[in-house]
Scaffold this motif. Structure first.
Motif, short mmCIF file in Angstrom:
data_model
loop_
_atom_site.label_atom_id
_atom_site.label_comp_id
_atom_site.label_asym_id
_atom_site.label_seq_id
_atom_site.Cartn_x
_atom_site.Cartn_y
_atom_site.Cartn_z
N THR A 54 -26.04 61.67 157.51
CA THR A 54 -24.60 61.73 157.69
C THR A 54 -24.17 63.08 158.28
O THR A 54 -24.78 64.12 157.99
CB THR A 54 -23.86 61.51 156.36
OG1 THR A 54 -22.46 61.78 156.54
CG2 THR A 54 -24.40 62.40 155.26
N THR A 55 -23.12 63.06 159.07
CA THR A 55 -22.60 64.31 159.65
C THR A 55 -21.99 65.21 158.58
O THR A 55 -21.72 66.38 158.85
CB THR A 55 -21.55 64.01 160.73
OG1 THR A 55 -20.52 63.17 160.18
CG2 THR A 55 -22.18 63.32 161.93
N PHE A 56 -21.79 64.69 157.38
CA PHE A 56 -21.25 65.51 156.30
C PHE A 56 -22.28 66.49 155.75
O PHE A 56 -21.97 67.28 154.86
CB PHE A 56 -20.67 64.63 155.19
CG PHE A 56 -19.54 63.77 155.67
CD1 PHE A 56 -18.49 64.31 156.38
CD2 PHE A 56 -19.53 62.40 155.42
CE1 PHE A 56 -17.45 63.53 156.85
CE2 PHE A 56 -18.49 61.60 155.88
CZ PHE A 56 -17.44 62.16 156.59
N THR A 57 -23.51 66.43 156.27
CA THR A 57 -24.51 67.43 155.92
C THR A 57 -24.38 68.68 156.79
O THR A 57 -25.03 69.68 156.53
CB THR A 57 -25.93 66.86 156.07
OG1 THR A 57 -26.14 66.44 157.42
CG2 THR A 57 -26.15 65.67 155.13
N VAL A 58 -23.54 68.62 157.81
CA VAL A 58 -23.31 69.78 158.68
C VAL A 58 -22.29 70.70 158.01
O VAL A 58 -21.22 70.26 157.60
CB VAL A 58 -22.79 69.33 160.06
CG1 VAL A 58 -22.42 70.56 160.91
CG2 VAL A 58 -23.83 68.49 160.78
N ALA A 59 -22.63 71.96 157.90
CA ALA A 59 -21.75 72.92 157.23
C ALA A 59 -20.36 72.93 157.84
O ALA A 59 -20.20 73.02 159.06
CB ALA A 59 -22.36 74.32 157.30
N GLY A 60 -19.35 72.80 156.99
CA GLY A 60 -17.97 72.84 157.44
C GLY A 60 -17.39 71.49 157.82
O GLY A 60 -16.16 71.33 157.88
N ARG A 61 -18.24 70.50 158.08
CA ARG A 61 -17.73 69.21 158.54
C ARG A 61 -16.92 68.47 157.47
O ARG A 61 -15.89 67.87 157.81
CB ARG A 61 -18.88 68.33 159.05
CG ARG A 61 -18.42 66.96 159.59
CD ARG A 61 -17.39 67.12 160.68
NE ARG A 61 -16.77 65.84 161.04
CZ ARG A 61 -15.57 65.73 161.60
NH1 ARG A 61 -14.85 66.81 161.86
NH2 ARG A 61 -15.08 64.55 161.89
#
Length: 270
Positions: free
Chosen positions: A213-220
């Protein structure tokens, strides 16, 4: 969206993707053994857990829907080997409806033949990811516009409740991703256009094989939360143009996060 604007955005994304546009395969002498080990891990994964089939559907259709659900929930992931007998055992059905369902997934290119490994869930290449998000921007923008025109009070309340749940799951990217799917599907339903919903559901199936998931990208998680709340505000005030614009921004930001994952960079922006 004008055609020229869409092409310009696609080209911008291609430039951001960098080296993914021209893939180069580098293998060390140990690579074959690493690949063999990875394949072995995939092939000997724990037994599938696909839940149960819907008794109200024809068996072949029910198995197909169960496999789609498995893709969406992460029970089946890109690179996984799919065996008829394992699917049949998981769903307590014969192999005939499983074969029918797998045939449909092959036709849609969710799974592909992979030589001696049999059937595997395929991965998307860089070009496909860009094309997918270009379509998401158009279709989800249209859904947000229609939702601003059509959404009922309870549907807006549902969006607010889902956003509260999302914000409460800050330390769990998987749970945020699950709630995020529900958030977007609520907008789809609020658009009240069956053809648009069908097209968006097809895209959701493809999104399910993208990987982490893109929610693993810091700040996303934080930026996505702000984007969600802005979209809800536009829908609740019946501002169709703003809802469409904000939904487009939301998808473009999601693409930026996806490209960071593909490039192995999940750090916070400087």
């Amino acid at each position: 969206m004008h055609k020229d604007e869409g092409v310009a955005r696609l080209n911008l994304c291609r430039s951001e993707l960098g080296h993914f546009g021209e893939p180069t395969i580098l293998r060390s002498k140990s690579a074959p053994q690493t690949e063999k080990t990875e394949n072995s891990r995939k092939d000997h994964a724990t037994a599938l857990n696909l839940g149960t089939v819907n008794p109200d559907l024809p068996l072949g259709e029910a198995v197909y829907e169960a496999l789609r659900r498995g893709l969406r929930t992460g029970a089946i992931k890109a690179g996984d080997r799919i065996k008829e007998e394992e699917v049949a055992a998981s769903l307590s059905v014969s192999r005939t409806p499983v074969r029918e369902a797998l045939g449909r997934l092959i036709a849609k290119r969710f799974i592909i033949p992979a030589g001696v490994r049999g059937l595997v869930v395929r991965s998307l290449d860089a070009a496909e990811v860009l094309e997918l998000y270009a379509m998401r921007e158009i279709l989800e923008g249209a859904a947000a516009r229609l939702a601003a025109q059509q959404a009922s009070g309870p549907e807006v309340d549902s969006l607010l409740s889902l956003q509260e749940a999302y914000d409460s799951a800050w330390d769990d990217p998987t749970e945020m991703a699950r709630i995020n799917v529900m958030f977007h599907e609520t907008i789809f339903r609020a658009a009240k256009n069956r053809y648009l919903i069908a097209a968006l559901e097809e895209l959701q199936d493809v999104i399910s094989i993208l990987g982490p998931t893109t929610f693993t990208v810091a700040g996303r998680p934080a930026t996505a939360s702000a984007e969600h709340r802005a979209i809800i505000a536009a829908i609740s005030t019946r501002n169709a143009n703003e809802a469409e614009r904000l939904a487009g921004i939301h998808i473009r930001e999601a693409l930026r996060a996806r490209l960071k994952i593909m490039q192995g960079d999940r750090r916070s922006p400087a």
